[in-house]
Write a protein that holds these residues in place. Structure first.
Motif, PDB file in Angstrom:
ATOM      1  N   LEU A   7       0.830  -1.211   0.000  1.00 33.70           N
ATOM      2  CA  LEU A   7       0.000   0.000   0.000  1.00 33.70           C
ATOM      3  C   LEU A   7       0.861   1.256   0.000  1.00 33.70           C
ATOM      4  O   LEU A   7       0.530   2.242  -0.663  1.00 33.70           O
ATOM      5  CB  LEU A   7      -0.949  -0.004   1.200  1.00 33.70           C
ATOM      6  CG  LEU A   7      -1.981  -1.132   1.226  1.00 33.70           C
ATOM      7  CD1 LEU A   7      -2.831  -1.034   2.483  1.00 33.70           C
ATOM      8  CD2 LEU A   7      -2.833  -1.156  -0.024  1.00 33.70           C
ATOM      9  N   ARG A   8       1.978   1.211   0.733  1.00 26.72           N
ATOM     10  CA  ARG A   8       2.870   2.385   0.780  1.00 26.72           C
ATOM     11  C   ARG A   8       3.453   2.732  -0.582  1.00 26.72           C
ATOM     12  O   ARG A   8       3.791   3.886  -0.838  1.00 26.72           O
ATOM     13  CB  ARG A   8       3.981   2.164   1.806  1.00 26.72           C
ATOM     14  CG  ARG A   8       3.547   2.468   3.228  1.00 26.72           C
ATOM     15  CD  ARG A   8       4.730   2.539   4.185  1.00 26.72           C
ATOM     16  NE  ARG A   8       5.427   1.281   4.300  1.00 26.72           N
ATOM     17  CZ  ARG A   8       5.121   0.329   5.200  1.00 26.72           C
ATOM     18  NH1 ARG A   8       4.151   0.503   6.046  1.00 26.72           N
ATOM     19  NH2 ARG A   8       5.813  -0.786   5.236  1.00 26.72           N
ATOM     20  N   LEU A   9       3.549   1.758  -1.472  1.00 24.13           N
ATOM     21  CA  LEU A   9       4.057   2.047  -2.816  1.00 24.13           C
ATOM     22  C   LEU A   9       3.195   3.103  -3.505  1.00 24.13           C
ATOM     23  O   LEU A   9       3.716   3.994  -4.178  1.00 24.13           O
ATOM     24  CB  LEU A   9       4.097   0.769  -3.664  1.00 24.13           C
ATOM     25  CG  LEU A   9       5.056  -0.329  -3.214  1.00 24.13           C
ATOM     26  CD1 LEU A   9       4.843  -1.594  -4.057  1.00 24.13           C
ATOM     27  CD2 LEU A   9       6.494   0.147  -3.274  1.00 24.13           C
ATOM     28  N   VAL A  10       1.885   3.013  -3.336  1.00 22.43           N
ATOM     29  CA  VAL A  10       0.976   3.994  -3.953  1.00 22.43           C
ATOM     30  C   VAL A  10       1.107   5.337  -3.248  1.00 22.43           C
ATOM     31  O   VAL A  10       1.180   6.378  -3.905  1.00 22.43           O
ATOM     32  CB  VAL A  10      -0.481   3.485  -3.933  1.00 22.43           C
ATOM     33  CG1 VAL A  10      -1.448   4.578  -4.371  1.00 22.43           C
ATOM     34  CG2 VAL A  10      -0.624   2.258  -4.820  1.00 22.43           C
ATOM     35  N   TYR A  11       1.124   5.333  -1.917  1.00 28.49           N
ATOM     36  CA  TYR A  11       1.260   6.602  -1.191  1.00 28.49           C
ATOM     37  C   TYR A  11       2.542   7.304  -1.621  1.00 28.49           C
ATOM     38  O   TYR A  11       2.537   8.501  -1.917  1.00 28.49           O
ATOM     39  CB  TYR A  11       1.303   6.390   0.326  1.00 28.49           C
ATOM     40  CG  TYR A  11       0.194   5.536   0.901  1.00 28.49           C
ATOM     41  CD1 TYR A  11      -1.098   5.546   0.377  1.00 28.49           C
ATOM     42  CD2 TYR A  11       0.441   4.718   1.993  1.00 28.49           C
ATOM     43  CE1 TYR A  11      -2.097   4.760   0.923  1.00 28.49           C
ATOM     44  CE2 TYR A  11      -0.563   3.935   2.547  1.00 28.49           C
ATOM     45  CZ  TYR A  11      -1.826   3.956   2.004  1.00 28.49           C
ATOM     46  OH  TYR A  11      -2.805   3.185   2.553  1.00 28.49           O
ATOM     47  N   ASP A  12       3.638   6.543  -1.656  1.00 26.15           N
ATOM     48  CA  ASP A  12       4.931   7.114  -2.043  1.00 26.15           C
ATOM     49  C   ASP A  12       4.900   7.677  -3.464  1.00 26.15           C
ATOM     50  O   ASP A  12       5.457   8.741  -3.723  1.00 26.15           O
ATOM     51  CB  ASP A  12       6.044   6.059  -1.967  1.00 26.15           C
ATOM     52  CG  ASP A  12       6.360   5.615  -0.544  1.00 26.15           C
ATOM     53  OD1 ASP A  12       5.900   6.272   0.425  1.00 26.15           O
ATOM     54  OD2 ASP A  12       7.066   4.595  -0.389  1.00 26.15           O
ATOM     55  N   ALA A  13       4.234   6.979  -4.368  1.00 23.69           N
ATOM     56  CA  ALA A  13       4.164   7.425  -5.766  1.00 23.69           C
ATOM     57  C   ALA A  13       3.458   8.774  -5.882  1.00 23.69           C
ATOM     58  O   ALA A  13       3.707   9.525  -6.832  1.00 23.69           O
ATOM     59  CB  ALA A  13       3.441   6.384  -6.621  1.00 23.69           C
ATOM     60  N   HIS A  14       2.631   9.104  -4.906  1.00 25.19           N
ATOM     61  CA  HIS A  14       1.905  10.375  -4.916  1.00 25.19           C
ATOM     62  C   HIS A  14       2.496  11.376  -3.923  1.00 25.19           C
ATOM     63  O   HIS A  14       1.899  12.427  -3.671  1.00 25.19           O
ATOM     64  CB  HIS A  14       0.417  10.139  -4.625  1.00 25.19           C
ATOM     65  CG  HIS A  14      -0.277   9.434  -5.746  1.00 25.19           C
ATOM     66  ND1 HIS A  14      -0.745  10.095  -6.860  1.00 25.19           N
ATOM     67  CD2 HIS A  14      -0.532   8.119  -5.949  1.00 25.19           C
ATOM     68  CE1 HIS A  14      -1.280   9.220  -7.690  1.00 25.19           C
ATOM     69  NE2 HIS A  14      -1.161   8.016  -7.165  1.00 25.19           N
ATOM     70  N   GLY A  15       3.662  11.050  -3.370  1.00 25.63           N
ATOM     71  CA  GLY A  15       4.333  11.961  -2.455  1.00 25.63           C
ATOM     72  C   GLY A  15       3.645  12.094  -1.102  1.00 25.63           C
ATOM     73  O   GLY A  15       3.774  13.121  -0.441  1.00 25.63           O
ATOM     74  N   LEU A  16       2.926  11.057  -0.703  1.00 22.45           N
ATOM     75  CA  LEU A  16       2.181  11.098   0.552  1.00 22.45           C
ATOM     76  C   LEU A  16       2.655  10.005   1.497  1.00 22.45           C
ATOM     77  O   LEU A  16       3.068   8.929   1.055  1.00 22.45           O
ATOM     78  CB  LEU A  16       0.684  10.873   0.289  1.00 22.45           C
ATOM     79  CG  LEU A  16      -0.035  11.898  -0.562  1.00 22.45           C
ATOM     80  CD1 LEU A  16      -1.414  11.384  -0.945  1.00 22.45           C
ATOM     81  CD2 LEU A  16      -0.140  13.225   0.178  1.00 22.45           C
ATOM     82  N   GLY A  17       2.550  10.285   2.781  1.00 21.26           N
ATOM     83  CA  GLY A  17       2.689   9.242   3.772  1.00 21.26           C
ATOM     84  C   GLY A  17       1.312   8.662   4.037  1.00 21.26           C
ATOM     85  O   GLY A  17       0.291   9.227   3.617  1.00 21.26           O
ATOM     86  N   GLU A  18       1.268   7.550   4.737  1.00 23.60           N
ATOM     87  CA  GLU A  18      -0.014   6.913   5.034  1.00 23.60           C
ATOM     88  C   GLU A  18      -0.938   7.862   5.800  1.00 23.60           C
ATOM     89  O   GLU A  18      -2.136   7.944   5.527  1.00 23.60           O
ATOM     90  CB  GLU A  18       0.202   5.635   5.837  1.00 23.60           C
ATOM     91  CG  GLU A  18      -1.064   4.871   6.112  1.00 23.60           C
ATOM     92  CD  GLU A  18      -0.822   3.558   6.830  1.00 23.60           C
ATOM     93  OE1 GLU A  18      -1.764   2.750   6.882  1.00 23.60           O
ATOM     94  OE2 GLU A  18       0.290   3.336   7.341  1.00 23.60           O
ATOM     95  N   GLY A  19      -0.377   8.613   6.749  1.00 22.88           N
ATOM     96  CA  GLY A  19      -1.185   9.548   7.537  1.00 22.88           C
ATOM     97  C   GLY A  19      -1.776  10.664   6.700  1.00 22.88           C
ATOM     98  O   GLY A  19      -2.951  11.014   6.870  1.00 22.88           O
ATOM     99  N   GLU A  20      -0.980  11.221   5.814  1.00 22.79           N
ATOM    100  CA  GLU A  20      -1.483  12.284   4.950  1.00 22.79           C
ATOM    101  C   GLU A  20      -2.562  11.756   4.012  1.00 22.79           C
ATOM    102  O   GLU A  20      -3.580  12.405   3.774  1.00 22.79           O
ATOM    103  CB  GLU A  20      -0.353  12.926   4.139  1.00 22.79           C
ATOM    104  CG  GLU A  20       0.581  13.786   4.955  1.00 22.79           C
ATOM    105  CD  GLU A  20       1.699  13.004   5.619  1.00 22.79           C
ATOM    106  OE1 GLU A  20       1.909  11.824   5.259  1.00 22.79           O
ATOM    107  OE2 GLU A  20       2.351  13.561   6.508  1.00 22.79           O
ATOM    108  N   PHE A  21      -2.345  10.552   3.497  1.00 22.83           N
ATOM    109  CA  PHE A  21      -3.344   9.916   2.639  1.00 22.83           C
ATOM    110  C   PHE A  21      -4.661   9.769   3.406  1.00 22.83           C
ATOM    111  O   PHE A  21      -5.730  10.093   2.887  1.00 22.83           O
ATOM    112  CB  PHE A  21      -2.827   8.542   2.168  1.00 22.83           C
ATOM    113  CG  PHE A  21      -3.788   7.788   1.305  1.00 22.83           C
ATOM    114  CD1 PHE A  21      -3.855   8.018  -0.059  1.00 22.83           C
ATOM    115  CD2 PHE A  21      -4.623   6.825   1.858  1.00 22.83           C
ATOM    116  CE1 PHE A  21      -4.743   7.306  -0.870  1.00 22.83           C
ATOM    117  CE2 PHE A  21      -5.508   6.109   1.060  1.00 22.83           C
ATOM    118  CZ  PHE A  21      -5.568   6.353  -0.301  1.00 22.83           C
TER     119      PHE A  21
END
Length: 174
Positions: free
Chosen positions: A46-60
């Motif tokens: 899941l973090r791969l997608v967050y990272d691809a958008h420049g977001l951490g899990e919390g920001e997402f």
């Protein structure tokens, strides 16, 4: 596991414990240990997608909570904390980062001048719409490793188990 298949990490650990502590039932490790390992692996994916958008899990999570609020895509910080299950202190740090990135704004509440309202900006909404689309595609990819019947059974089991952990019943007469 099928007979003849090599033991996975959890099964090897159970085997070692059975050897060292034959007096204990290690069968719970078969479920709990695998759930822990699966949760770790799923989080990585899941973090791969967050990272691809420049977001951490919390920001997402914050951006999703705002987007789910519907127009005008805003909530008070305390409500955001409740929707994302974090403390208000952690929420403040997340909002600060998102505000610096231009993805949210903060303003005084018209109802309570001491209160604040956090709102998605246009770039924030556009980003979370793209990120959530990719997130759902990624979750579908992961879930497609199971058959539809397996997925439905797993959802039912997990829903039941989570409900029982969250709301334990006390035995009659206590």
């Amino acid at each position: 596991m099928e007979p003849g298949e090599p033991l996975d990490r959890v099964a090897r650990i159970q085997e070692e414990w059975r050897r060292e502590r034959p007096d204990l039932d290690t069968s719970p490790q078969g479920v709990i240990g695998r759930l822990h390992r699966l949760a770790d692996r799923l989080s990585e994916e899941l973090r791969l997608v967050y990272d691809a958008h420049g977001l951490g899990e919390g920001e997402f999570d914050v951006l999703c909570a705002l987007r789910r609020a519907g127009e005008p895509y805003e909530r008070p910080p305390g409500e955001l904390a409740a929707h994302t299950m974090v403390t208000t202190g952690a929420m403040t740090k997340r909002i600060d980062r998102l505000e610096r990135a231009g993805l949210v704004t903060r303003r005084r509440s018209s109802d309570d001048q001491r209160g604040r309202i956090v709102a998605l900006t246009r770039p924030g909404r556009e980003l979370i719409d793209r990120a959530f689309t990719d997130h759902m595609r990624n979750e579908r990819r992961l879930l497609d490793l199971l058959t539809p019947a397996e997925s439905a059974s797993l959802e039912t089991l997990l829903t039941t188990w989570l409900s029982r952990v969250d709301h334990p019943r006390t035995p009659e007469g206590e």
